[in-house]
Design a protein around this motif. Structure first.
Motif, PDB file in Angstrom:
ATOM      1  N   HIS A  99     -22.553   2.988 -11.473  1.00  0.00           N
ATOM      2  CA  HIS A  99     -23.370   3.061 -13.041  1.00  0.00           C
ATOM      3  C   HIS A  99     -22.604   3.559 -14.262  1.00  0.00           C
ATOM      4  CE1 HIS A  99     -27.106   2.312 -11.187  1.00  0.00           C
ATOM      5  NE2 HIS A  99     -26.990   3.258 -10.596  1.00  0.00           N
ATOM      6  N   LEU A 100     -21.826   3.660 -14.257  1.00  0.00           N
ATOM      7  CA  LEU A 100     -20.599   4.685 -15.271  1.00  0.00           C
ATOM      8  C   LEU A 100     -20.121   2.787 -15.441  1.00  0.00           C
ATOM      9  CD1 LEU A 100     -19.023   6.251 -17.461  1.00  0.00           C
ATOM     10  CD2 LEU A 100     -18.053   7.019 -15.966  1.00  0.00           C
ATOM     11  N   ARG A 101     -19.215   2.613 -14.676  1.00  0.00           N
ATOM     12  CA  ARG A 101     -18.234   1.865 -14.342  1.00  0.00           C
ATOM     13  C   ARG A 101     -18.721   0.882 -15.242  1.00  0.00           C
ATOM     14  NH1 ARG A 101     -16.173   3.710  -9.229  1.00  0.00           N
ATOM     15  NH2 ARG A 101     -14.071   4.472  -9.576  1.00  0.00           N
ATOM     16  N   ALA A 102     -19.936   0.184 -14.996  1.00  0.00           N
ATOM     17  CA  ALA A 102     -21.249  -0.607 -14.895  1.00  0.00           C
ATOM     18  C   ALA A 102     -21.116  -1.318 -17.092  1.00  0.00           C
ATOM     19  CB  ALA A 102     -22.301  -1.393 -14.803  1.00  0.00           C
ATOM     20  N   SER A 103     -21.532   0.303 -17.249  1.00  0.00           N
ATOM     21  CA  SER A 103     -21.964   0.420 -18.950  1.00  0.00           C
ATOM     22  C   SER A 103     -20.190   0.563 -19.329  1.00  0.00           C
ATOM     23  CB  SER A 103     -22.275   2.626 -18.810  1.00  0.00           C
ATOM     24  OG  SER A 103     -23.924   1.502 -18.173  1.00  0.00           O
ATOM     25  N   THR A 117     -15.664   7.472 -25.748  1.00  0.00           N
ATOM     26  CA  THR A 117     -16.685   5.959 -25.647  1.00  0.00           C
ATOM     27  C   THR A 117     -17.287   5.569 -24.123  1.00  0.00           C
ATOM     28  OG1 THR A 117     -14.341   4.784 -25.700  1.00  0.00           O
ATOM     29  CG2 THR A 117     -16.059   5.084 -27.345  1.00  0.00           C
ATOM     30  N   TYR A 118     -17.622   4.824 -23.729  1.00  0.00           N
ATOM     31  CA  TYR A 118     -17.774   4.460 -22.411  1.00  0.00           C
ATOM     32  C   TYR A 118     -16.798   4.235 -21.909  1.00  0.00           C
ATOM     33  CZ  TYR A 118     -22.562   5.009 -21.898  1.00  0.00           C
ATOM     34  OH  TYR A 118     -24.127   5.609 -21.452  1.00  0.00           O
ATOM     35  N   SER A 119     -16.133   3.099 -22.512  1.00  0.00           N
ATOM     36  CA  SER A 119     -14.351   2.978 -21.604  1.00  0.00           C
ATOM     37  C   SER A 119     -13.447   4.218 -22.103  1.00  0.00           C
ATOM     38  CB  SER A 119     -13.663   1.539 -22.851  1.00  0.00           C
ATOM     39  OG  SER A 119     -13.008   2.035 -23.333  1.00  0.00           O
ATOM     40  N   GLY A 120     -13.781   5.248 -22.678  1.00  0.00           N
ATOM     41  CA  GLY A 120     -13.008   6.676 -23.044  1.00  0.00           C
ATOM     42  C   GLY A 120     -12.950   7.631 -21.748  1.00  0.00           C
ATOM     43  N   LEU A 121     -15.088   7.406 -21.716  1.00  0.00           N
ATOM     44  CA  LEU A 121     -14.969   7.975 -20.017  1.00  0.00           C
ATOM     45  C   LEU A 121     -14.530   7.758 -18.843  1.00  0.00           C
ATOM     46  CD1 LEU A 121     -16.867  10.780 -19.465  1.00  0.00           C
ATOM     47  CD2 LEU A 121     -19.059   9.658 -19.786  1.00  0.00           C
ATOM     48  N   ASP A 122     -15.075   6.959 -18.929  1.00  0.00           N
ATOM     49  CA  ASP A 122     -14.458   6.061 -17.433  1.00  0.00           C
ATOM     50  C   ASP A 122     -12.877   6.155 -16.902  1.00  0.00           C
ATOM     51  OD1 ASP A 122     -15.175   4.185 -15.760  1.00  0.00           O
ATOM     52  OD2 ASP A 122     -14.329   2.648 -16.140  1.00  0.00           O
ATOM     53  N   GLU A 123     -12.032   5.908 -18.422  1.00  0.00           N
ATOM     54  CA  GLU A 123     -10.660   6.145 -18.346  1.00  0.00           C
ATOM     55  C   GLU A 123     -10.220   7.320 -17.765  1.00  0.00           C
ATOM     56  OE1 GLU A 123      -9.174   3.978 -21.364  1.00  0.00           O
ATOM     57  OE2 GLU A 123      -9.359   2.828 -20.634  1.00  0.00           O
ATOM     58  N   ALA A 124     -10.969   8.298 -18.397  1.00  0.00           N
ATOM     59  CA  ALA A 124     -10.452  10.025 -18.380  1.00  0.00           C
ATOM     60  C   ALA A 124     -11.139  10.527 -17.025  1.00  0.00           C
ATOM     61  CB  ALA A 124     -11.178  10.399 -19.644  1.00  0.00           C
ATOM     62  N   SER A 125     -11.678  10.255 -16.550  1.00  0.00           N
ATOM     63  CA  SER A 125     -13.153  10.143 -15.398  1.00  0.00           C
ATOM     64  C   SER A 125     -12.315   9.907 -14.050  1.00  0.00           C
ATOM     65  CB  SER A 125     -14.673   9.704 -14.953  1.00  0.00           C
ATOM     66  OG  SER A 125     -14.801   8.701 -15.011  1.00  0.00           O
ATOM     67  N   ASP A 126     -11.148   8.766 -14.372  1.00  0.00           N
ATOM     68  CA  ASP A 126     -10.778   8.004 -13.294  1.00  0.00           C
ATOM     69  C   ASP A 126      -9.340   8.822 -13.293  1.00  0.00           C
ATOM     70  OD1 ASP A 126     -12.059   5.303 -12.418  1.00  0.00           O
ATOM     71  OD2 ASP A 126     -11.262   4.486 -13.693  1.00  0.00           O
ATOM     72  N   ARG A 127      -8.420   8.970 -14.487  1.00  0.00           N
ATOM     73  CA  ARG A 127      -7.881   9.872 -13.857  1.00  0.00           C
ATOM     74  C   ARG A 127      -8.184  11.211 -14.009  1.00  0.00           C
ATOM     75  NH1 ARG A 127      -7.125   7.663 -19.462  1.00  0.00           N
ATOM     76  NH2 ARG A 127      -7.123   9.693 -20.329  1.00  0.00           N
ATOM     77  N   LEU A 128      -8.662  11.634 -14.191  1.00  0.00           N
ATOM     78  CA  LEU A 128      -9.531  13.209 -13.241  1.00  0.00           C
ATOM     79  C   LEU A 128      -9.173  12.444 -11.653  1.00  0.00           C
ATOM     80  CD1 LEU A 128      -9.190  16.081 -14.037  1.00  0.00           C
ATOM     81  CD2 LEU A 128     -11.472  15.415 -14.651  1.00  0.00           C
ATOM     82  N   ALA A 129      -9.837  11.676 -10.996  1.00  0.00           N
ATOM     83  CA  ALA A 129     -10.220  11.516  -9.861  1.00  0.00           C
ATOM     84  C   ALA A 129      -9.183  11.434  -9.033  1.00  0.00           C
ATOM     85  CB  ALA A 129     -11.647  10.715 -10.084  1.00  0.00           C
ATOM     86  N   ALA A 130      -8.068  10.661  -9.970  1.00  0.00           N
ATOM     87  CA  ALA A 130      -6.766  10.620  -8.932  1.00  0.00           C
ATOM     88  C   ALA A 130      -5.527  11.245  -9.367  1.00  0.00           C
ATOM     89  CB  ALA A 130      -5.501   9.383 -10.031  1.00  0.00           C
ATOM     90  N   GLU A 134     -16.082  18.299 -21.023  1.00  0.00           N
ATOM     91  CA  GLU A 134     -14.865  18.448 -19.798  1.00  0.00           C
ATOM     92  C   GLU A 134     -16.461  18.218 -18.329  1.00  0.00           C
ATOM     93  OE1 GLU A 134     -13.225  20.066 -23.564  1.00  0.00           O
ATOM     94  OE2 GLU A 134     -15.158  19.911 -22.593  1.00  0.00           O
ATOM     95  N   PHE A 135     -16.991  19.242 -18.694  1.00  0.00           N
ATOM     96  CA  PHE A 135     -18.457  19.185 -17.876  1.00  0.00           C
ATOM     97  C   PHE A 135     -18.879  17.447 -16.803  1.00  0.00           C
ATOM     98  CE2 PHE A 135     -21.607  21.463 -15.902  1.00  0.00           C
ATOM     99  CZ  PHE A 135     -21.924  20.438 -14.955  1.00  0.00           C
ATOM    100  N   VAL A 136     -18.473  16.068 -18.297  1.00  0.00           N
ATOM    101  CA  VAL A 136     -19.862  15.168 -17.547  1.00  0.00           C
ATOM    102  C   VAL A 136     -18.265  14.284 -17.339  1.00  0.00           C
ATOM    103  CG1 VAL A 136     -20.132  13.249 -18.656  1.00  0.00           C
ATOM    104  CG2 VAL A 136     -20.810  14.835 -19.487  1.00  0.00           C
ATOM    105  N   THR A 137     -17.069  14.868 -18.191  1.00  0.00           N
ATOM    106  CA  THR A 137     -15.356  13.848 -17.528  1.00  0.00           C
ATOM    107  C   THR A 137     -15.543  14.782 -15.770  1.00  0.00           C
ATOM    108  OG1 THR A 137     -14.590  14.076 -19.419  1.00  0.00           O
ATOM    109  CG2 THR A 137     -13.295  13.137 -17.729  1.00  0.00           C
TER     110      THR A 137
END
Length: 513
Positions: A6-10, A28-41, A63-66
């Motif tokens: 859902h985050l990726r879609a938004s 932003t949505y792109s910023g949150l998506d990219e930051a959580s991507d990098r932390l997941a990696a 930090e919590f949401v990311t």
């Protein structure tokens, strides 16, 4: 659909839309998506695998949401805990979960280190906000992982994989870990969106702890619709919070009753002072009708949704705002896509007006308790068709002839006095209707003659003077004599859990000390 999708879609649809504000931080949505991507990696590089449990010990913030979305993108299970959790309890939970990672922040690092030390290096410790020159032998800096990270792989484990373990906030015994899949969490949030009418134009102002279901659903629902979430760490300073609320021009305001009572008793507020608020929700405990009336007066343009839920199903019931005037004591009907009904002692559907146990059925019901099959079996019944499950709530309710459901009591909270059964909820509602009472709670105390005597704990509004006799005289106008408190304890405040629920057990032990 998995929650992170859902985050990726938004992010694809609204890349530059503000997803989150917290303090001075905006994503932003792109910023949150990219930051959580990098932390997941980064989590994956550190050995976090699909199905692993990752604990979050963080205050409300970006930090919590990311971290939350990063855990899901790594295929792991998010296990949020309140930042006030003590080291010993935290250590027991980390050990019980077999957690592969614990994400925290600099302020809480000492507590986190003490908790993971019993795991002999099996739990990776990551921290936000560490100073660059701080010793870093026992933890990894989240910011460094962000800088080094790349896109996280899109997982295909499916929506029935475990997404979340929420620990119940009970005041006695060890908390149970309530397991939700991506499907059950998504179903609950989709239903909430349906009856609140959420869309991308909403700005939700949240002071609820993200470590509890009510707060965490604010994150998920906004990600699902592309709305904006504004986070505050607490409601400790109501006047400052209301000022921030006005600045954000929020449209949605989730509350617990103690917060609603604090706002309702602020004498300086004028009706309509926050015209942008289109809806207010109340859950986690019963909202006294007298407080609800004051909130509606202060927010005349807002729709007030009085709700009921349990961690085991996230949300269960909601009273349609237009029904409040005729059913102010009710919590309404089952949320969309689910069922709710009352059963008698024989397990049959109870007749209208009869008190019995509330049963919840739907795709939003938990998968069970972590490592506790016996407790899971006691609360859950088999599949009810498709992906639905049936939950025995343990709470006593009644339903009227039109299906409106009304909370009576927790099964164990019923007071038996003079051979009669007294609902603390009914007495509390009457107490809140007395002008000058800011907070109230009722419990039963042992009594040689009555069996149990009704005792009230009361917080008076500033400048108000009331005696026990004054209170009983007022209550006697609406309550039967066996329901009247035999004693009243006047308090400066009532003890509450981190989620805003009253802790009556603690009140009985400590308020009078």
């Amino acid at each position: 659909m998995r929650i992170e999708d859902h985050l990726r879609a938004s992010a694809r649809r609204l890349p530059e839309k503000v997803a989150l504000t917290a303090g001075e931080k905006t994503l932003t949505y792109s910023g949150l998506d990219e930051a959580s991507d990098r932390l997941a990696a980064g989590l994956i590089r550190l050995g976090v695998s699909p199905g692993d449990r990752a604990v979050l010990l963080l205050e409300n913030g970006s930090e919590f949401v990311t971290s939350l979305f990063a855990i899901w993108k790594a295929g792991a299970v998010a296990c949020p805990l309140h930042p006030s959790t003590r080291a010993e309890k935290l250590g027991r939970i980390v050990e019980s979960l077999g957690a592969s990672a614990l994400l925290t922040q600099a302020r809480l690092l000492q507590t986190a280190q003490a908790a993971v030390s019993r795991r002999d290096g099996s739990t990776v410790l990551l921290a936000w906000g560490l100073a660059e020159d701080a010793p870093n032998e026992s933890s990894s800096r989240c910011e460094q992982l962000l800088a080094e990270g790349t896109d996280a792989p899109a997982l295909h484990d499916g929506e029935h994989a475990l997404a979340l373990i929420l620990h119940t906030s009970g005041s006695t015994g060890e908390p149970k870990g309530v397991m939700h899949t991506h499907a059950s969490l998504g179903a609950a949030c989709a239903s909430i969106i349906a009856y609140l009418g959420n869309d991308e134009n909403d700005i939700v102002f949240n002071v609820l702890p993200l470590s509890f279901g009510y707060g965490l659903t604010q994150v998920v629902t906004m990600a699902m619709v592309g709305g904006t979430l504004h986070l505050e760490k607490s409601f400790a300073f109501p006047a400052a919070i209301l000022k921030r609320l006005a600045e954000t021009q929020a449209t949605g305001l989730p509350l617990v009753p103690s917060m609603a009572a604090a706002i309702a008793n602020m004498k300086e507020l004028e009706p309509g002072f926050l015209p942008e608020i289109r809806y207010i929700t109340s859950a986690a405990a019963a909202l006294p009708p007298a407080i609800a009336v004051k909130i509606r007066r202060l927010f005349p343009a807002a729709r007030l949704h009085v709700m009921y839920g349990q961690t085991e199903c996230i949300r269960a019931l909601s009273l349609p705002p237009e029904a409040f005037d005729t059913h102010s004591a009710s919590v309404g009907f089952a949320i969309p896509g689910t069922e709710a009904f009352v059963i008698d002692e024989n397990g049959e559907r109870a007749a209208p007006g009869m008190v019995g146990e509330l049963v919840i059925r739907g795709p939003h019901v938990m998968a069970g308790y972590w490592n506790d099959p016996e407790a899971s079996t006691a609360k859950l019944r088999g599949e009810a068709g498709g992906n639905s499950r049936t939950l025995l709530t343990g709470d006593l309710f009644s339903a009227d002839e039109n299906g409106f459901l009304t909370f009576v009591s927790r099964r164990d909270d019923i007071i038996k006095s003079r051979g009669e059964k007294v609902s603390p909820q009914e007495v509390e509602r009457a107490l809140y209707a007395i002008d000058g009472i800011a907070e109230a709670a009722v419990t039963g105390v042992p009594d040689d003659f009555l069996g149990q005597a009704v005792k009230a704990f009361v917080v008076l509004a500033p400048g108000v003077t009331l005696s026990h006799r004054d209170i009983v005289r007022s209550l006697a106008r609406t309550l039967e004599d066996y329901m009247l408190p035999q004693s009243t304890e006047f308090c400066d405040s009532l003890p509450k859990t981190a989620s805003g629920k009253l802790r009556l057990g603690l009140a009985q032990e400590t308020i009078g000390d």
